[in-house]
Design an enzyme around this catalytic site. Structure first.
Site, PDB file in Angstrom:
ATOM      1  N   ASN A  25      49.449  44.436  36.915  1.00 52.38           N
ATOM      2  CA  ASN A  25      50.247  43.849  37.973  1.00 52.38           C
ATOM      3  C   ASN A  25      50.510  44.876  39.070  1.00 52.38           C
ATOM      4  OD1 ASN A  25      52.522  45.447  37.178  1.00 52.38           O
ATOM      5  ND2 ASN A  25      53.032  43.936  35.613  1.00 52.38           N
ATOM      6  N   CYS A  77      36.571  33.347  43.158  1.00 54.70           N
ATOM      7  CA  CYS A  77      37.473  34.443  43.499  1.00 54.70           C
ATOM      8  C   CYS A  77      36.731  35.776  43.543  1.00 54.70           C
ATOM      9  CB  CYS A  77      38.596  34.525  42.473  1.00 54.70           C
ATOM     10  SG  CYS A  77      39.580  33.026  42.322  1.00 54.70           S
ATOM     11  N   SER A  87      38.945  43.948  43.793  1.00 60.82           N
ATOM     12  CA  SER A  87      38.358  42.853  44.558  1.00 60.82           C
ATOM     13  C   SER A  87      36.966  43.215  45.071  1.00 60.82           C
ATOM     14  CB  SER A  87      39.268  42.513  45.743  1.00 60.82           C
ATOM     15  OG  SER A  87      38.586  41.764  46.728  1.00 60.82           O
ATOM     16  N   LEU A  88      35.968  42.402  44.727  1.00 66.79           N
ATOM     17  CA  LEU A  88      34.618  42.616  45.246  1.00 66.79           C
ATOM     18  C   LEU A  88      34.577  42.412  46.760  1.00 66.79           C
ATOM     19  CD1 LEU A  88      32.365  40.874  42.571  1.00 66.79           C
ATOM     20  CD2 LEU A  88      33.080  43.260  42.702  1.00 66.79           C
ATOM     21  N   ARG A  89      35.397  41.515  47.257  1.00 63.03           N
ATOM     22  CA  ARG A  89      35.457  41.272  48.705  1.00 63.03           C
ATOM     23  C   ARG A  89      35.898  42.536  49.444  1.00 63.03           C
ATOM     24  NH1 ARG A  89      39.818  40.784  51.506  1.00 63.03           N
ATOM     25  NH2 ARG A  89      41.067  40.487  49.624  1.00 63.03           N
ATOM     26  N   ARG A  90      36.979  43.166  48.976  1.00 57.75           N
ATOM     27  CA  ARG A  90      37.438  44.396  49.610  1.00 57.75           C
ATOM     28  C   ARG A  90      36.417  45.511  49.423  1.00 57.75           C
ATOM     29  NH1 ARG A  90      43.191  43.359  46.738  1.00 57.75           N
ATOM     30  NH2 ARG A  90      44.163  42.039  48.354  1.00 57.75           N
ATOM     31  N   ARG A 105      43.307  47.553  37.455  1.00 55.30           N
ATOM     32  CA  ARG A 105      43.844  46.295  36.938  1.00 55.30           C
ATOM     33  C   ARG A 105      45.323  46.455  36.635  1.00 55.30           C
ATOM     34  NH1 ARG A 105      41.095  42.522  34.409  1.00 55.30           N
ATOM     35  NH2 ARG A 105      43.012  41.376  34.884  1.00 55.30           N
ATOM     36  N   THR A 153      52.346  48.083  37.981  1.00 53.04           N
ATOM     37  CA  THR A 153      51.479  48.937  37.168  1.00 53.04           C
ATOM     38  C   THR A 153      50.472  49.673  38.044  1.00 53.04           C
ATOM     39  OG1 THR A 153      51.690  47.464  35.251  1.00 53.04           O
ATOM     40  CG2 THR A 153      49.800  48.952  35.283  1.00 53.04           C
ATOM     41  N   ARG A 154      49.925  48.989  39.018  1.00 56.86           N
ATOM     42  CA  ARG A 154      48.957  49.630  39.913  1.00 56.86           C
ATOM     43  C   ARG A 154      49.620  50.732  40.738  1.00 56.86           C
ATOM     44  NH1 ARG A 154      44.842  44.830  42.011  1.00 56.86           N
ATOM     45  NH2 ARG A 154      44.888  43.616  40.092  1.00 56.86           N
ATOM     46  N   THR A 180      40.654  49.304  43.866  1.00 62.01           N
ATOM     47  CA  THR A 180      40.663  47.878  44.181  1.00 62.01           C
ATOM     48  C   THR A 180      39.962  47.121  43.063  1.00 62.01           C
ATOM     49  OG1 THR A 180      39.970  46.141  45.723  1.00 62.01           O
ATOM     50  CG2 THR A 180      38.552  48.080  45.565  1.00 62.01           C
ATOM     51  N   LYS A 240      45.047  32.008  46.687  1.00 62.54           N
ATOM     52  CA  LYS A 240      43.777  32.726  46.609  1.00 62.54           C
ATOM     53  C   LYS A 240      43.185  32.689  45.193  1.00 62.54           C
ATOM     54  CE  LYS A 240      45.744  37.352  45.836  1.00 62.54           C
ATOM     55  NZ  LYS A 240      45.181  37.537  44.480  1.00 62.54           N
ATOM     56  N   ASP A 241      44.021  32.430  44.168  1.00 62.19           N
ATOM     57  CA  ASP A 241      43.547  32.375  42.785  1.00 62.19           C
ATOM     58  C   ASP A 241      43.084  30.988  42.369  1.00 62.19           C
ATOM     59  OD1 ASP A 241      44.134  35.075  42.364  1.00 62.19           O
ATOM     60  OD2 ASP A 241      46.184  34.643  41.709  1.00 62.19           O
TER      61      ASP A 241
END
Length: 315
Positions: free
Chosen positions: A154, A245, A132-135, A152, A157-158, A130, A83-84
């Site tokens: 990993n 992305c 992600s703009l998609r989500r 932001r 961390t989230r 999130t 996906k990246d």
């Protein structure tokens, strides 16, 4: 002369290393006489953690440094979360292999105080994390009463930020949680009807130098045909829409018999406009299916939605 070593470039993050070590181990089983090593490094996307991904605006945030290592001869392959990986690769590099994908769905992870809720029952004003703009676009479309906040870092961390109370819940990729051993934190797999996943989500892409037949033969041992067909259709759809992305474009794909069924979505950032459709064709022609679906969405106004997003990104 027989190939005696394979050098793998990888991101340094924990998830990237789990994925790369899996590739190393599988190649080692198939080719026990080849020395396989890993060169880990931090990418731009790993270093810039205080700015939302969408504002950085680079389609190769997590890949450029790895690609540079291959182009200068310091690495033979690079392992990416597919996906990246941008749909347009640098001259001289190719996507050589796509591995069997984990569940590509998005997952809801909740703070302990919200364990009684699912996505559709979260109280008004709940803070959803999130990056992600998609989500973001899809969830705003279905749940305009929720609040959304960038997150932001990993996966670990989230999760720490979530458990500390900075968010009521997070939306993360189920595949990443599973690979890191956090499948128990998946509170709900979000239905495709609500959130189509990212192009290539759940699969690994192995990039290599074009024309190196020995390396290509080795990594092809990890190719998964059904995943490859599905992901190639998804990537062709994304490429035809000129999306990277950080654009609200989502997909879902499945194979039934000889056919591949592809669903795609384009949405505005605020979620008020969302175009979604589906097409199918022979799985042996995945790129054609992706291009056909992209053109169908273009006919319904997808490019007008994306042009607004591209314009805002340039301001």
């Amino acid at each position: 002369m027989a190939l005696d070593q394979v050098r793998i470039a990888s991101r340094r993050s924990q998830l990237a290393m789990v994925q790369t070590n899996w590739v190393k181990e599988e190649l080692g089983k198939a080719f026990p006489n080849i020395d396989i090593s890993i060169e880990a490094m931090a990418t731009q996307g790993d270093k810039i953690l205080d700015v939302a991904l969408a504002k950085i605006g680079d389609k190769g945030l997590f890949t450029k440094e790895l690609e540079a290592q291959m182009l200068v001869g310091h690495a033979d392959i690079a392992v990416h979360s597919l996906k990246d990986l941008p749909t347009n690769l640098p001259d001289g590099l190719i996507l050589g292999c796509i591995t069997e994908r984990e569940d590509p769905a998005d997952a809801l992870v909740v703070n302990k105080k919200n364990e009684e809720y699912e996505l559709n029952t979260l109280p008004s004003g709940s803070i959803v994390g999130t990056s992600s703009l998609r989500r973001l676009a899809q969830l705003r479309h279905s749940y305009p009463h929720l609040l959304f906040k960038d997150v932001r870092g990993n996966v670990i961390t989230r999760l720490e930020k979530l458990d500390a109370g900075n968010y009521d819940c997070l939306i993360l990729a189920a595949a990443g949680l599973t690979r890191l051993g956090f499948s128990h934190r998946i509170h709900q797999l979000i239905p495709n009807e609500i959130s189509l996943h990212a192009v290539g989500q759940g699969a690994l892409g192995i990039e290599c130098v074009q024309g190196n037949s020995d390396i290509l033969k080795i990594i092809k041992s990890l190719e998964h045909q059904e995943t490859s067909q599905r992901c190639l259709a998804e990537r062709a759809f994304l490429k035809e829409l000129e999306g990277g992305c950080q654009v609200p474009i989502g997909v879902n794909s499945k194979i039934e018999g000889d056919n591949l069924i592809l669903t795609g979505m384009v949405a505005s950032l605020d979620g008020t406009k969302l175009i979604r459709d589906q097409t199918k064709g022979l799985a042996i022609n995945p790129e054609t299916i992706g291009i056909d679906l992209a053109n169908t969405l273009k006919d319904q106004g997808a490019m007008e939605i994306l042009e607004v997003i591209f314009k805002e990104a340039r301001i």
